[in-house]
Design an enzyme around this catalytic site. Structure first.
Site, PDB file in Angstrom:
ATOM      1  N   LYS A   1       0.840  -1.210   0.000  1.00  0.00           N
ATOM      2  CA  LYS A   1       0.000   0.000   0.000  1.00  0.00           C
ATOM      3  C   LYS A   1       0.874   1.258   0.000  1.00  0.00           C
ATOM      4  CE  LYS A   1      -2.009  -1.188   3.890  1.00  0.00           C
ATOM      5  NZ  LYS A   1      -1.309  -2.467   4.143  1.00  0.00           N
TER       6      LYS A   1
ATOM      7  N   ARG B   1      -9.927   0.668   8.509  1.00  0.00           N
ATOM      8  CA  ARG B   1      -9.516  -0.698   8.839  1.00  0.00           C
ATOM      9  C   ARG B   1     -10.616  -1.463   9.553  1.00  0.00           C
ATOM     10  NH1 ARG B   1      -3.601   0.348   8.839  1.00  0.00           N
ATOM     11  NH2 ARG B   1      -2.652  -1.665   9.163  1.00  0.00           N
TER      12      ARG B   1
ATOM     13  N   ARG C   1      11.112  -2.117  11.529  1.00  0.00           N
ATOM     14  CA  ARG C   1       9.992  -1.686  12.361  1.00  0.00           C
ATOM     15  C   ARG C   1       9.767  -2.712  13.470  1.00  0.00           C
ATOM     16  NH1 ARG C   1       5.120  -0.123   8.290  1.00  0.00           N
ATOM     17  NH2 ARG C   1       3.941  -1.407   9.753  1.00  0.00           N
TER      18      ARG C   1
HETATM   19  P1  AP5 Z   1       4.899  -1.645   1.840  1.00  0.00           P
HETATM   20  O1  AP5 Z   1       4.605  -0.789   0.659  1.00  0.00           O
HETATM   21  O2  AP5 Z   1       5.598  -1.012   3.003  1.00  0.00           O
HETATM   22  O3  AP5 Z   1       3.548  -2.402   2.301  1.00  0.00           O
HETATM   23  P2  AP5 Z   1       2.311  -1.901   3.136  1.00  0.00           P
HETATM   24  O4  AP5 Z   1       1.085  -2.544   2.569  1.00  0.00           O
HETATM   25  O5  AP5 Z   1       2.297  -0.405   3.225  1.00  0.00           O
HETATM   26  O6  AP5 Z   1       2.651  -2.594   4.522  1.00  0.00           O
HETATM   27  P3  AP5 Z   1       2.530  -2.106   6.023  1.00  0.00           P
HETATM   28  O7  AP5 Z   1       3.157  -3.212   6.833  1.00  0.00           O
HETATM   29  O8  AP5 Z   1       3.094  -0.730   6.215  1.00  0.00           O
HETATM   30  O9  AP5 Z   1       1.012  -2.092   6.239  1.00  0.00           O
HETATM   31  P4  AP5 Z   1       0.264  -2.186   7.557  1.00  0.00           P
HETATM   32  O10 AP5 Z   1      -1.107  -1.958   7.097  1.00  0.00           O
HETATM   33  O11 AP5 Z   1       0.477  -3.398   8.368  1.00  0.00           O
HETATM   34  O12 AP5 Z   1       0.969  -1.077   8.469  1.00  0.00           O
HETATM   35  P5  AP5 Z   1       0.575   0.429   8.849  1.00  0.00           P
HETATM   36  O13 AP5 Z   1       1.811   1.208   8.863  1.00  0.00           O
HETATM   37  O14 AP5 Z   1      -0.593   0.906   8.058  1.00  0.00           O
HETATM   38  O15 AP5 Z   1       5.747  -2.919   1.335  1.00  0.00           O
HETATM   39  C1  AP5 Z   1       6.191  -3.912   2.236  1.00  0.00           C
HETATM   40  C2  AP5 Z   1       7.598  -4.414   1.812  1.00  0.00           C
HETATM   41  O16 AP5 Z   1       7.496  -5.080   0.548  1.00  0.00           O
HETATM   42  C3  AP5 Z   1       8.625  -3.280   1.601  1.00  0.00           C
HETATM   43  O17 AP5 Z   1       9.893  -3.747   1.992  1.00  0.00           O
HETATM   44  C4  AP5 Z   1       8.590  -3.016   0.083  1.00  0.00           C
HETATM   45  O18 AP5 Z   1       9.828  -2.521  -0.402  1.00  0.00           O
HETATM   46  C5  AP5 Z   1       8.293  -4.425  -0.458  1.00  0.00           C
HETATM   47  N1  AP5 Z   1       7.456  -4.393  -1.680  1.00  0.00           N
HETATM   48  C6  AP5 Z   1       6.430  -3.555  -1.964  1.00  0.00           C
HETATM   49  N2  AP5 Z   1       5.891  -3.856  -3.181  1.00  0.00           N
HETATM   50  C7  AP5 Z   1       6.592  -4.929  -3.648  1.00  0.00           C
HETATM   51  C8  AP5 Z   1       6.519  -5.717  -4.831  1.00  0.00           C
HETATM   52  N3  AP5 Z   1       5.606  -5.459  -5.785  1.00  0.00           N
HETATM   53  N4  AP5 Z   1       7.373  -6.753  -4.976  1.00  0.00           N
HETATM   54  C9  AP5 Z   1       8.309  -7.027  -4.021  1.00  0.00           C
HETATM   55  N5  AP5 Z   1       8.446  -6.311  -2.865  1.00  0.00           N
HETATM   56  C10 AP5 Z   1       7.588  -5.272  -2.688  1.00  0.00           C
HETATM   57  O19 AP5 Z   1       0.022   0.220  10.342  1.00  0.00           O
HETATM   58  C11 AP5 Z   1       0.882  -0.141  11.398  1.00  0.00           C
HETATM   59  C12 AP5 Z   1       0.071  -0.250  12.678  1.00  0.00           C
HETATM   60  O20 AP5 Z   1      -0.489   1.027  13.024  1.00  0.00           O
HETATM   61  C13 AP5 Z   1      -1.139  -1.198  12.663  1.00  0.00           C
HETATM   62  O21 AP5 Z   1      -0.775  -2.537  12.904  1.00  0.00           O
HETATM   63  C14 AP5 Z   1      -1.987  -0.591  13.783  1.00  0.00           C
HETATM   64  O22 AP5 Z   1      -1.497  -0.962  15.061  1.00  0.00           O
HETATM   65  C15 AP5 Z   1      -1.790   0.891  13.594  1.00  0.00           C
HETATM   66  N6  AP5 Z   1      -2.786   1.488  12.677  1.00  0.00           N
HETATM   67  C16 AP5 Z   1      -2.531   2.059  11.464  1.00  0.00           C
HETATM   68  N7  AP5 Z   1      -3.669   2.475  10.890  1.00  0.00           N
HETATM   69  C17 AP5 Z   1      -4.670   2.162  11.736  1.00  0.00           C
HETATM   70  C18 AP5 Z   1      -6.081   2.320  11.702  1.00  0.00           C
HETATM   71  N8  AP5 Z   1      -6.703   2.890  10.644  1.00  0.00           N
HETATM   72  N9  AP5 Z   1      -6.809   1.870  12.751  1.00  0.00           N
HETATM   73  C19 AP5 Z   1      -6.214   1.290  13.818  1.00  0.00           C
HETATM   74  N10 AP5 Z   1      -4.879   1.110  13.922  1.00  0.00           N
HETATM   75  C20 AP5 Z   1      -4.102   1.551  12.891  1.00  0.00           C
END
Ligand code: AP5
Length: 232
Positions: free
Chosen positions: A13, A88, A160
């Site tokens: 994402k 979410r 992270r």
């Molecule tokens: P990346 O682009 O970083 O993936 P992502 O989908 O953004 O993954 P996240 O782990 O950041 O998502 P998440 O939803 O768990 O975390 P968030 O920060 O929102 O890519 C991942 C890896 O793959 C990278 O190394 C990249 O280089 C590689 N990659 C990308 N595309 C690729 C491809 N095509 N091929 C190969 N490799 C590739 O949330 C974190 C925490 O915050 C949550 O767990 C929760 O506790 C809290 N939180 C956030 N939002 C909310 C909410 N709305 N409500 C409640 N809690 C929340």
């Protein structure tokens, strides 16, 4: 252009939201980044969120809804936004609808990135981020030029806290239970595009652009990049 990116942890994402920002100059609103910045700054929000995030749990809806509502009111969102990591839960999706109604706009498209679990775990365990500018790397798929250091500012890359394996499993469970059901909601509204999130990041972006193109009899998006060129 008002877009939601859905998808499990590691689906890409953040990677795709940055591409949309680069092309269309609409802000990427990553609730994860907002929370991580609060943790780093040691604010009250950060203190409350940190243990939940580290355990792979969600931060309560009322807090997240308040944060996003404030963010969407800011001037840079007037031409659109990419929501990355919000909504979410069902209450968050309902709140988003209320906030957008108040702001006089609608969602144009919800993109769901579909990636099998074994690939997600591999991507997350190889992810490294720059604590200074937030750049995201992968030790194998997208390595920095000098191993362990950010290409842009030379800062040492970190993993992270919630990317450790036991937390990743919990995050995946939370996604299936609370976030994946939103796909049915957006499908019913005719807004959902499910995109294969496996392949090169550039190839996946091409599919996203295709999904954003105007369609017959559907709420479409007139794509105009900052270069002034229509997308098709
Ligand atoms: P990346 O682009 O970083 O993936 P992502 O989908 O953004 O993954 P996240 O782990 O950041 O998502 P998440 O939803 O768990 O975390 P968030 O920060 O929102 O890519 C991942 C890896 O793959 C990278 O190394 C990249 O280089 C590689 N990659 C990308 N595309 C690729 C491809 N095509 N091929 C190969 N490799 C590739 O949330 C974190 C925490 O915050 C949550 O767990 C929760 O506790 C809290 N939180 C956030 N939002 C909310 C909410 N709305 N409500 C409640 N809690 C929340």
């Amino acid at each position: 252009m008002h877009i939601v990116l859905l998808g499990p942890p590691g689906a890409g994402k953040g990677t795709q939201a940055k591409k949309l920002f680069q092309e269309f100059k609409i802000p990427q609103i990553s609730t994860g980044d907002i929370l991580r910045a609060a943790v780093q700054q040691g604010t009250e929000l950060g203190k409350r969120a940190q243990p939940l995030m580290n355990a792979g749990k969600l931060v309560p809806d009322d807090i997240m809804i308040g944060i996003v509502e404030e963010r969407l009111k800011q001037a840079d969102c007037s031409k659109g936004f990419v929501l990355d990591g919000f909504p979410r839960t069902l209450p968050q999706a309902e709140a988003l609808e209320r906030v957008l109604r108040k702001l006089g706009c609608n969602l144009d498209r919800v993109i769901s990135l579909e990636v099998p679990e074994e690939i997600l775990v591999e991507r997350i365990s190889g992810r490294r981020i720059c604590p200074t500018d937030g750049s995201v790397y992968h030790v194998l798929q997208n390595p920095p030029q000098r191993a362990g250091y950010c290409d842009k500012d030379g800062t040492g890359l970190i993993q992270r806290e919630d990317d450790k394996e036991e937390n990743v499993r919990e995050r995946l469970k939370v996604y299936s239970a609370l976030t994946e059901p939103l796909k049915a909601l957006y499908r019913k509204k005719g807004l959902l595009s499910e995109i294969n999130g496996v392949g090169s990041a550039d190839g996946i972006y091409v599919e996203i652009r295709r999904a954003l193109a105007p369609r017959n009899n559907a709420p479409g998006v007139r794509l105009k990049s900052k270069t002034g060129k229509k997308s098709r």
